[in-house]
Design an enzyme around this catalytic site. Sequence first.
Site, PDB file in Angstrom:
ATOM      1  CE  LYS A  52      -3.873  -2.374   2.029  1.00  0.00           C
ATOM      2  NZ  LYS A  52      -4.414  -3.003   3.225  1.00  0.00           N
ATOM      3  CD  GLN A  96      -3.780  -4.880   6.091  1.00  0.00           C
ATOM      4  OE1 GLN A  96      -3.815  -3.822   5.476  1.00  0.00           O
ATOM      5  NE2 GLN A  96      -4.185  -6.013   5.550  1.00  0.00           N
ATOM      6  CG  ASP A 119     -10.309  -0.952   4.451  1.00  0.00           C
ATOM      7  OD1 ASP A 119      -9.873  -1.363   3.359  1.00  0.00           O
ATOM      8  OD2 ASP A 119      -9.662  -1.001   5.513  1.00  0.00           O
TER       9      ASP A 119
END
Length: 284
Positions: A52, A96, A119
């Site tokens: 990322k 995460q 997300d």
Amino acid sequence: MGKLIDGKMVAAKVKKEAAADVEALKRQGIQTTLAVILVGDDPASQVYVRNKRKDCEEIGIKSLEYRLSEQTTQEELLKLVRELNERPDVNGILCQLPLPKHLNEAEVINAISPLKDVDAFHPANVGKIMIGAYDFLPCTPAGVMELLRQYGVSAEGKRCVVIGRSNIVGKPMAMLLLHDNGTVTICHSRTKELAEICRQADILVAAVGKAKFVTADMVKEDAVVIDVGMNRNEAGKLCGDVDFEAVEPKASLITPVPGGVGPMTRAVLMKNTVKAAKIQNVAK
Ligand code: GUN
């Protein structure tokens, strides 16, 4: 055109568009910024977070990384999330997953501002997806839809089968196929006659997390097969949920692992981060 769906190629296109938007925002004095939180030292998560960061660098997004120890408490993590929510220079926040077992994932997701939830895991954003009025789409399902679109595959009127019912992939994937007018079935570990249902699929999406779970007898001739799996085999090699060698001859289109869905997930994250920056800066 071959039958292999080239996720790297489509992801490059998506990232190029995102990079142009990042540049346009820069001209308005806005530096698009993504904060990534990683708790503990799960090796797979470390790889994802590193990738990322690379994507951010590639397209001009500033990335802030918060690597917290395995012993981080729920309160410490929530405090960081709240700080990032308040910071006007931070556009997107990603924590995460999975988190270490002692932490409450749902509570952390709930704490992220829906406006910075790149997300699309926050219940407010999940609800918006359900009714088709969303700002952000979850990265993997949106990436799959973009692959289908780029390869001229519409779900309209088709039988779509999603194997897996996770909040991250299976459930939103089914919803996006439904929005595209597919007739959608979700299969899972308790499903009876799984192979028979899968064999009816014009579009089959595997999001199970088990190597070689989808075998040739589960696939209809000329089906479009999308493999969301990211498994490691005995030799440590990355492989999907689909027995690729056996299934590929039957499929009309199929995603490889690696190089299929994975790059798309990352590209959509970049796109969502840019969208967050735009939303937060309207009428500024
Ligand atoms: N872990 C596995 N996939 C994802 C993802 O898309 N987002 C986050 N935050 N964690 C993940």
